[in-house]
Design a protein around this motif. Sequence first.
Motif, short mmCIF file in Angstrom:
data_model
loop_
_atom_site.label_atom_id
_atom_site.label_comp_id
_atom_site.label_asym_id
_atom_site.label_seq_id
_atom_site.Cartn_x
_atom_site.Cartn_y
_atom_site.Cartn_z
N ARG A 353 15.01 21.03 -71.48
CA ARG A 353 15.39 20.11 -72.56
C ARG A 353 14.50 18.87 -72.50
O ARG A 353 14.49 18.14 -71.50
N ARG A 354 13.75 18.66 -73.58
CA ARG A 354 12.85 17.49 -73.65
C ARG A 354 13.02 16.75 -74.97
O ARG A 354 12.12 16.03 -75.38
N GLY A 355 14.12 17.03 -75.66
CA GLY A 355 14.34 16.37 -76.93
C GLY A 355 13.72 17.09 -78.11
O GLY A 355 13.83 16.62 -79.24
N ILE A 356 13.05 18.23 -77.84
CA ILE A 356 12.45 18.98 -78.95
C ILE A 356 13.52 19.64 -79.80
O ILE A 356 13.44 19.66 -81.02
N LEU A 357 14.54 20.20 -79.12
CA LEU A 357 15.66 20.81 -79.83
C LEU A 357 16.86 19.90 -79.71
O LEU A 357 17.46 19.79 -78.63
N PRO A 358 17.23 19.22 -80.79
CA PRO A 358 18.42 18.36 -80.74
C PRO A 358 19.68 19.16 -80.46
O PRO A 358 19.71 20.38 -80.58
N GLY A 359 20.73 18.45 -80.10
CA GLY A 359 21.99 19.11 -79.78
C GLY A 359 22.52 19.95 -80.93
O GLY A 359 23.15 20.98 -80.71
#
Length: 686
Positions: A353-359
Amino acid sequence: MTGSVILDPLVPEILLWIAAGVAALFVIYAAVRRMPGWWLRGLAAIALLAGIANPSLQREDRDALTDIIVAVVDESASQRISDRPDQTEAALARLQAEVDAQDNTELHVTRLGDAEGDGGTLLMTAVAEALAEEPTARVAGIVTITDGRLHDIERAPETLPAPLHTILTGHEDDWDRRLIVKNAPSFAIIGEPVELTLRIEDQGAAPGVASVPLTIAIDGGAPMEFDVPVNQDLPLPITLDHGGTNVLQFETPTAEGELTDRNNAAVLQMNGVRDRLRVLLVSGEPHPGERTWRNLLKSDSSVDLVHFTILRPPDKQDGVPVDELSLIAFPTRELFLEKIDEFDLIIFDRYRRRGILPGLYLDNIRDYVENGGALLVSSGSEYASADSLFRSSLESVIPGAPTARVYEQGFTPELSDLGQRHPVTEGLEMATGEDAPGWGRWFRQIEVEAPEGSQVLMEGIDELPLLVLNRVGEGRVALMASDQIWLWNRGYEGGGPQLELLRRLAHWMMKEPELEEEALWVEPTGLTMRVIRRTLSEEVNDVTVTHPDGTETVLGLEEVSPGRFATTWEAPEIGLYRLSDGEEETVIALGPSAPREFEQTIASGDALAPLVEGTRGGTFVADDGAIDLREVRPGRPASGRGWMGFIPRGAYLTADITVTPVLPAWLFLLVAGSLVVGAWLREGRR
């Protein structure tokens, strides 16, 4: 005792005829010249020729032989429905009584069963074979006791030596209902409708209803009920929802009064094929195993692969201006929000998780799995970190909680006890070949804890879970607690069955029936069934087989390999069989679901009529009772109201022959000489 005169000439027959001709000329000449003794000379010539012909009297002692009436009794499957067996036996008994009442006549009976396979009723073949075993000169009549539904009329003998009669079983008010499946394809593309044609046909004195219920079930699922018209072709669109073999069952309930339910059901096996298997592969970072995943997926031409590798995460700060980057932006909204349901399988390969795919997008992936999607996670060391994909809304679907511990040491993957029985990994230890040295080692494993209810198929260091499967909602999820499977692909230390493992894993996640943990199926060879039960349990129940006629047979199964129990059974006839062990059910059609014998079940003499009429025989109904047996002459009508005829043959067996000369040769010579002398004296006196 009979007698006849036979000739045994003392000279060749041609010389005898020449002598007779010469003698006749002389006698005629003498008669024309009015010689006084011409007639005595004629008698002398006859006596001399008779002596040369050497006539003898032959006497024969004859033993009369009985006339034979051949009866061919049809005992095929269509003759075993309703009360036809009783009708058949009663008609045969009455025929036997009539034959017994005749002088010098006997009845020879041939019984005809079902032909091999789906050959139907080979009545004419049986008639020809029965006649071949009897002397033609003694056959006085031929009688068939049948429902008239034969399938070899073209094999009828060209000529019959005696009148042919038919006694028809069945009743005038018989009727039957038949389910027919037309133009059924052998395969169909998953998700696309394919059209079948059904027809429910009433035969005979049917009650005349306009519509009847029809039940359709796919793969033993919940039956769907419809009301369909009778005697009309019904287009039926079917959509398959999974690949592999799909078993479609069609059935209409048995109506009161119909002859049989053997033709009320049909089973169709249709192979489901995927037009394109859409796979989304997301690699969190470049690594040696990334190429392995891509090559494996691209090696199958039916796989439509969308692959993204995150080369530049958002947190990377290297001062390069954005307008100078040639990287493709990750279309997260399009893939995980708009088109996520179009994918058959989503694979996360070493993703963090690196913020590329939001929740919100991860929530969509979770919903995608719960609604029937498939998710495979191949984890590296990042899975044990704080950025683990597990530490998101996917925690509820991924079947393995990381403990934050990563093992960096060599180990050989092994199958667990469950893995040796599970269809995904069953027999994988032999996949590299019997002569292979064994599987190669891997060098990284993430310690995970498998949740209750999940399936651990492979283990690594200290028997820690390595490959874990689970069902979530309607979907399926798999976790590989290592990113080292690429070593097998490179053949390191002998490699391993990575291709077969990943193929089975993908098919299990696609819900292919052949990879289901609990299954019951049949492998038919002719009339031989091999019944196979696959299970994760140590024991299985007996299998109850329901025959086409409703009778049952209970089969015990023996374990032939881990997770597989099987037995072999010889079915007594073709038709539709249902198998159940109380937990799993299946159906199998040996030959057609409704054999040829049950395509037409209403008794009829139409097919036999040309043969019967050609021999001047008759067609009779078994319900009419006794039929008189009468003698008729050849060429005369051999049937009438309540009677059938047979031709007396008068055959006999010669027991002894006695041959006695009519007169001795010297006596013929003496008579001839006396007549010649008489002629001479007659002429001399004149």
